[in-house]
Design a protein around this motif. Structure first.
Motif, PDB file in Angstrom:
ATOM      1  N   CYS A  14       0.670  -0.921   0.045  1.00  0.00           N
ATOM      2  CA  CYS A  14      -0.396   0.101  -0.182  1.00  0.00           C
ATOM      3  C   CYS A  14       1.063   1.079   0.056  1.00  0.00           C
ATOM      4  O   CYS A  14       2.176   1.596   0.236  1.00  0.00           O
ATOM      5  CB  CYS A  14      -0.331   0.082   1.473  1.00  0.00           C
ATOM      6  N   ASP A  15       0.405   2.592  -0.339  1.00  0.00           N
ATOM      7  CA  ASP A  15       0.774   3.467   0.264  1.00  0.00           C
ATOM      8  C   ASP A  15       1.313   3.798   1.192  1.00  0.00           C
ATOM      9  O   ASP A  15       0.557   3.148   2.082  1.00  0.00           O
ATOM     10  CB  ASP A  15       0.476   4.547  -0.270  1.00  0.00           C
ATOM     11  N   MET A  16       2.240   4.026   1.858  1.00  0.00           N
ATOM     12  CA  MET A  16       2.329   4.844   3.196  1.00  0.00           C
ATOM     13  C   MET A  16       1.372   5.835   3.954  1.00  0.00           C
ATOM     14  O   MET A  16       1.127   5.946   5.198  1.00  0.00           O
ATOM     15  CB  MET A  16       3.368   5.236   3.147  1.00  0.00           C
ATOM     16  N   ASP A  17       0.617   6.571   3.075  1.00  0.00           N
ATOM     17  CA  ASP A  17      -0.483   7.205   4.019  1.00  0.00           C
ATOM     18  C   ASP A  17      -1.760   6.561   3.250  1.00  0.00           C
ATOM     19  O   ASP A  17      -2.969   7.928   3.036  1.00  0.00           O
ATOM     20  CB  ASP A  17      -0.490   8.461   3.775  1.00  0.00           C
ATOM     21  N   SER A  18      -2.124   5.280   3.639  1.00  0.00           N
ATOM     22  CA  SER A  18      -3.365   4.545   2.903  1.00  0.00           C
ATOM     23  C   SER A  18      -4.369   5.369   3.642  1.00  0.00           C
ATOM     24  O   SER A  18      -4.384   5.118   4.658  1.00  0.00           O
ATOM     25  CB  SER A  18      -3.043   3.435   2.740  1.00  0.00           C
ATOM     26  N   ILE A  19      -5.766   4.757   2.531  1.00  0.00           N
ATOM     27  CA  ILE A  19      -6.992   5.184   3.285  1.00  0.00           C
ATOM     28  C   ILE A  19      -7.448   4.469   4.363  1.00  0.00           C
ATOM     29  O   ILE A  19      -8.069   4.400   5.682  1.00  0.00           O
ATOM     30  CB  ILE A  19      -7.702   5.766   2.675  1.00  0.00           C
ATOM     31  N   LEU A  20      -7.161   2.989   4.302  1.00  0.00           N
ATOM     32  CA  LEU A  20      -7.336   1.764   4.521  1.00  0.00           C
ATOM     33  C   LEU A  20      -6.728   2.303   6.611  1.00  0.00           C
ATOM     34  O   LEU A  20      -7.519   1.872   7.086  1.00  0.00           O
ATOM     35  CB  LEU A  20      -7.249   0.719   4.614  1.00  0.00           C
ATOM     36  N   SER A  21      -5.343   2.567   6.223  1.00  0.00           N
ATOM     37  CA  SER A  21      -4.963   1.714   7.751  1.00  0.00           C
ATOM     38  C   SER A  21      -5.270   3.313   8.032  1.00  0.00           C
ATOM     39  O   SER A  21      -5.529   2.897   9.438  1.00  0.00           O
ATOM     40  CB  SER A  21      -3.801   1.743   6.867  1.00  0.00           C
ATOM     41  N   ALA A  31      -2.285  -0.302  12.710  1.00  0.00           N
ATOM     42  CA  ALA A  31      -2.472  -1.441  11.203  1.00  0.00           C
ATOM     43  C   ALA A  31      -0.816  -0.944  10.789  1.00  0.00           C
ATOM     44  O   ALA A  31      -0.217   0.025  10.879  1.00  0.00           O
ATOM     45  CB  ALA A  31      -3.276   0.204  10.217  1.00  0.00           C
ATOM     46  N   PHE A  32      -0.600  -1.927  10.083  1.00  0.00           N
ATOM     47  CA  PHE A  32       0.862  -2.093   9.889  1.00  0.00           C
ATOM     48  C   PHE A  32       1.263  -2.257   8.458  1.00  0.00           C
ATOM     49  O   PHE A  32       0.679  -3.206   7.715  1.00  0.00           O
ATOM     50  CB  PHE A  32       1.144  -3.928  10.574  1.00  0.00           C
ATOM     51  N   ARG A  33       1.808  -1.027   7.834  1.00  0.00           N
ATOM     52  CA  ARG A  33       1.868  -0.947   6.744  1.00  0.00           C
ATOM     53  C   ARG A  33       3.427  -1.795   6.052  1.00  0.00           C
ATOM     54  O   ARG A  33       4.797  -1.290   6.385  1.00  0.00           O
ATOM     55  CB  ARG A  33       2.082   0.449   5.443  1.00  0.00           C
ATOM     56  N   LEU A  34       3.537  -2.758   5.386  1.00  0.00           N
ATOM     57  CA  LEU A  34       4.340  -3.179   4.666  1.00  0.00           C
ATOM     58  C   LEU A  34       4.186  -2.997   3.702  1.00  0.00           C
ATOM     59  O   LEU A  34       3.883  -4.137   3.068  1.00  0.00           O
ATOM     60  CB  LEU A  34       4.062  -4.775   5.123  1.00  0.00           C
ATOM     61  N   THR A  35       5.277  -2.688   2.931  1.00  0.00           N
ATOM     62  CA  THR A  35       5.237  -1.917   1.905  1.00  0.00           C
ATOM     63  C   THR A  35       6.640  -1.375   1.832  1.00  0.00           C
ATOM     64  O   THR A  35       7.771  -1.820   2.374  1.00  0.00           O
ATOM     65  CB  THR A  35       4.850  -0.095   2.057  1.00  0.00           C
ATOM     66  N   LEU A  36       7.044  -1.178   0.739  1.00  0.00           N
ATOM     67  CA  LEU A  36       8.657  -0.605  -0.047  1.00  0.00           C
ATOM     68  C   LEU A  36       9.493   0.294   0.877  1.00  0.00           C
ATOM     69  O   LEU A  36      10.395   0.169   1.477  1.00  0.00           O
ATOM     70  CB  LEU A  36       8.890  -0.496  -1.539  1.00  0.00           C
ATOM     71  N   GLU A  37       8.664   1.202   0.699  1.00  0.00           N
ATOM     72  CA  GLU A  37       8.734   2.584   1.737  1.00  0.00           C
ATOM     73  C   GLU A  37       9.614   2.312   3.228  1.00  0.00           C
ATOM     74  O   GLU A  37      10.518   2.430   4.201  1.00  0.00           O
ATOM     75  CB  GLU A  37       7.899   2.880   1.585  1.00  0.00           C
ATOM     76  N   ASN A  38       8.719   1.379   3.867  1.00  0.00           N
ATOM     77  CA  ASN A  38       9.538   0.792   4.978  1.00  0.00           C
ATOM     78  C   ASN A  38      10.206  -0.562   5.487  1.00  0.00           C
ATOM     79  O   ASN A  38       9.867  -1.238   6.299  1.00  0.00           O
ATOM     80  CB  ASN A  38       8.373   1.043   6.136  1.00  0.00           C
ATOM     81  N   GLY A  39      10.694  -1.470   4.565  1.00  0.00           N
ATOM     82  CA  GLY A  39      11.475  -2.435   4.541  1.00  0.00           C
ATOM     83  C   GLY A  39      10.944  -3.524   3.312  1.00  0.00           C
ATOM     84  O   GLY A  39      11.084  -4.378   3.654  1.00  0.00           O
ATOM     85  N   TYR A  40       9.270  -3.373   2.937  1.00  0.00           N
ATOM     86  CA  TYR A  40       9.038  -4.879   2.799  1.00  0.00           C
ATOM     87  C   TYR A  40       9.193  -5.234   1.450  1.00  0.00           C
ATOM     88  O   TYR A  40       8.133  -4.169   0.218  1.00  0.00           O
ATOM     89  CB  TYR A  40       7.669  -5.097   3.090  1.00  0.00           C
TER      90      TYR A  40
END
Length: 141
Positions: A14-21, A31-40
């Motif tokens: 997701c985006d780091m500012d995703s609406i769902l989270s 909410a845990f965002r597992l995305t490229l920007e934070n190492g995933y």
């Protein structure tokens, strides 16, 4: 393990500012965002182990995956006019397939451990036919 903690969600790709989270957090949940920007980096199999560890620590009730569909979308495929464009999209498809495969494997893991899972992906994307894990997931769920 049941539905896990109903106030915890994991969101993949997701985006780091995703609406769902953001909504989950506004309601007092985690909410845990597992995305490229934070190492995933979901194109790497090592991300699966890292994500499973976080999952096991927090037991979220819902895991939501939304990997990119770009290189498999009908729009992207229509726009391939030059040999260079075709080569670039083929490379993108390899990365996209790796990402989708790992997201599916993680969603299966979460489902087997009691979480509800959601997979956001256009039904018209060619990836449904091209990636075996995705086809299996579609008919399993």
């Amino acid at each position: 393990r049941g539905l896990g903690d109903v106030y915890k969600r994991q969101e993949l790709c997701c985006d780091m500012d995703s609406i769902l989270s953001a909504v989950v957090e506004e309601k007092g949940g985690q909410a845990f965002r597992l995305t490229l920007e934070n190492g995933y980096d979901w194109t790497l199999s090592s991300t699966l182990d890292k994500a499973k560890k976080l999952y096991d620590e927090h037991c979220p009730a819902l895991v939501w995956g939304s990997p990119t569909c770009g290189p498999c979308s009908s729009t992207q495929n229509m726009n391939q006019r030059t040999e260079q464009q075709i080569q670039y999209i083929e490379i993108d498809r390899v990365y996209s397939a790796a990402m989708i495969k790992n997201v599916i494997l993680f969603l299966e893991y979460a489902s087997e451990h009691g979480s509800l899972t959601a997979f956001e992906h256009p039904l018209t994307a060619s990836s449904w036919q091209l990636i075996p894990e995705l086809a299996r997931f579609r008919w399993h769920n």
